[in-house]
Design a protein around this motif. Structure first.
Motif, short mmCIF file in Angstrom:
data_model
loop_
_atom_site.label_atom_id
_atom_site.label_comp_id
_atom_site.label_asym_id
_atom_site.label_seq_id
_atom_site.Cartn_x
_atom_site.Cartn_y
_atom_site.Cartn_z
N THR A 31 42.38 47.79 42.96
CA THR A 31 42.09 46.93 41.81
C THR A 31 41.15 45.85 42.33
N ALA A 32 39.85 46.01 42.03
CA ALA A 32 38.84 45.17 42.66
C ALA A 32 38.25 44.16 41.67
N PHE A 33 37.91 42.99 42.21
CA PHE A 33 37.27 41.92 41.46
C PHE A 33 36.01 41.51 42.22
N TYR A 34 35.01 41.00 41.49
CA TYR A 34 33.73 40.64 42.13
C TYR A 34 33.14 39.42 41.44
N CYS A 35 32.61 38.50 42.26
CA CYS A 35 32.00 37.28 41.75
C CYS A 35 30.86 36.86 42.67
N ILE A 49 26.84 45.34 39.62
CA ILE A 49 28.18 45.81 39.99
C ILE A 49 28.92 46.27 38.74
N GLY A 50 28.80 45.51 37.65
CA GLY A 50 29.47 45.90 36.42
C GLY A 50 28.97 47.22 35.88
N TYR A 51 27.67 47.47 35.97
CA TYR A 51 27.09 48.73 35.49
C TYR A 51 27.49 49.91 36.38
N CYS A 52 27.47 49.71 37.68
CA CYS A 52 27.72 50.81 38.62
C CYS A 52 29.20 51.10 38.83
N TYR A 53 30.05 50.09 38.65
CA TYR A 53 31.49 50.26 38.90
C TYR A 53 32.28 49.68 37.73
N PRO A 54 32.38 50.43 36.64
CA PRO A 54 33.04 49.92 35.44
C PRO A 54 34.49 49.50 35.66
N SER A 55 35.14 50.07 36.68
CA SER A 55 36.55 49.71 36.92
C SER A 55 36.70 48.37 37.62
N VAL A 56 35.60 47.87 38.22
CA VAL A 56 35.64 46.58 38.91
C VAL A 56 35.55 45.46 37.88
N GLN A 57 36.39 44.47 38.03
CA GLN A 57 36.41 43.36 37.10
C GLN A 57 35.49 42.25 37.63
N PRO A 65 39.00 29.91 39.34
CA PRO A 65 40.38 29.42 39.44
C PRO A 65 41.35 30.23 38.58
N GLU A 66 40.92 30.57 37.37
CA GLU A 66 41.79 31.34 36.47
C GLU A 66 42.07 32.73 37.02
N VAL A 67 41.02 33.40 37.53
CA VAL A 67 41.19 34.75 38.06
C VAL A 67 42.08 34.75 39.29
N LEU A 68 41.81 33.82 40.22
CA LEU A 68 42.57 33.80 41.47
C LEU A 68 44.04 33.42 41.27
N SER A 69 44.33 32.72 40.19
CA SER A 69 45.73 32.34 39.94
C SER A 69 46.51 33.42 39.20
N ASN A 70 45.82 34.49 38.78
CA ASN A 70 46.51 35.54 38.02
C ASN A 70 46.19 36.93 38.56
N LEU A 71 46.07 37.04 39.86
CA LEU A 71 45.73 38.33 40.46
C LEU A 71 46.94 39.28 40.50
N PRO A 72 46.70 40.56 40.23
CA PRO A 72 47.79 41.53 40.36
C PRO A 72 48.06 41.85 41.83
N ASP A 73 49.18 42.49 42.09
CA ASP A 73 49.51 42.89 43.46
C ASP A 73 48.44 43.83 44.00
N ARG A 74 48.14 43.69 45.29
CA ARG A 74 47.21 44.54 46.02
C ARG A 74 45.79 44.47 45.46
N ALA A 75 45.44 43.36 44.88
CA ALA A 75 44.07 43.17 44.40
C ALA A 75 43.14 42.90 45.57
N LEU A 76 41.89 43.30 45.41
CA LEU A 76 40.86 43.04 46.41
C LEU A 76 39.73 42.27 45.73
N VAL A 77 39.49 41.04 46.17
CA VAL A 77 38.53 40.16 45.51
C VAL A 77 37.36 39.91 46.46
N PHE A 78 36.14 40.19 45.97
CA PHE A 78 34.94 39.93 46.76
C PHE A 78 34.18 38.75 46.17
#
Length: 264
Positions: A31-35, A49-57, A65-78
């Motif tokens: 479960t990947a996130f990108y910023c 990234i959004g176009y090439c990897y639709p599953s990446v948020q 701050p909002e995203v980092l405070s509500n991450l699911p288990d085993r998330a990978l944030v770049f």
């Protein structure tokens, strides 16, 4: 891997930060996130990234701050950090994360430490980009091109002029451009690498008027003639009549191809 992993990636322009990140994004078990902090909501990298990897948020910096405070288990944030960001300043300096510096080959093991070496937990070899020819920090100019359509010869001409320093000394150019056949391309140039790279994005053709999705360009360099660049880009865009004509031609061609397939 920890239940949640945050990875901050930094390095000079064109060194391969996004390329290094992309090797992880194809995994369907994450479960990947990108910023892209510092690049705003309408960033070329964020859109790509959004176009090439639709599953990446993908998310803009203000949502961090909002995203980092509500991450699911085993998330990978770049967090891909632009070269212009001070990585030693808070909150980045205090963020609990793995710090990766992507540097041109040979510099990752350089005996002379740099700001990247001092900051990073890990230094990896990236692309063989040319070193900046000025000690002055380059500037970044960008503009949104959503709804604008270019024909292939015009896009090629603009890319060659830009990267050939017709409008200032360019270290890096990247952009997402729409073509009249409904396809969108990612265009990439970095000083020191060979040529300009054109990559078709894996998104549906847009054949109904002006595209209602993000496209844009980012140019990094020195003494950039921003007004001339902007005027040249806008002057090279196709008018509504030309876009409609091209789209009708491509729709007719696609219909004929489908009919031939059905009859075979």
């Amino acid at each position: 891997m920890n239940p949640t992993t945050i990875i901050a990636v930094a390095g000079p322009p064109g060194s391969g930060k996004t390329t290094w990140i992309r090797q992880f994004l194809a995994s369907k078990n994450l479960t990947a996130f990108y910023c892209c902090p510092g690049m705003g909501e309408e960033s070329v990298d964020l859109a790509r990234i959004g176009y090439c990897y639709p599953s990446v948020q993908v998310f803009p910096e203000e949502k961090t701050p909002e995203v980092l405070s509500n991450l699911p288990d085993r998330a990978l944030v770049f967090l891909e950090l632009g070269f212009h960001i001070d990585v030693t300043a808070p909150p980045l300096s205090t963020l609990p994360c793995r710090r990766v510096a992507v540097l041109p080959p040979g510099l990752e093991n350089s005996p002379q430490s740099s700001e990247w070496h001092e900051w990073a937990d890990e230094v990896v070899a990236g692309s063989e980009v040319a070193p900046p020819k000025s000690e002055e920090m380059p500037e970044v100019w960008r503009t949104v091109l959503s709804g604008r359509v270019f024909d292939a010869p015009s896009l090629d001409e603009i890319s060659i002029e830009l990267t050939g320093d017709a409008y200032g000394k360019v270290q890096r150019m990247k952009g997402i451009f729409e073509l009249p056949d409904g396809k969108a391309f990612y265009v990439d140039f970095a000083a020191g690498l060979s040529g300009i790279e054109y990559t078709e994005l894996p998104i549906s053709r847009w054949l109904n008027g002006r595209p209602d999705r993000f496209s844009g360009i980012e140019v990094t360099g020195w003494n950039l003639d921003k007004k001339t660049i902007a005027d040249t880009l806008l002057g090279s865009c196709l008018p509504d009549s030309a876009i409609a004509s091209y789209q009708e031609q491509y729709k007719a061609m696609l219909a004929n191809e489908l009919e031939e397939i059905a009859q075979s």
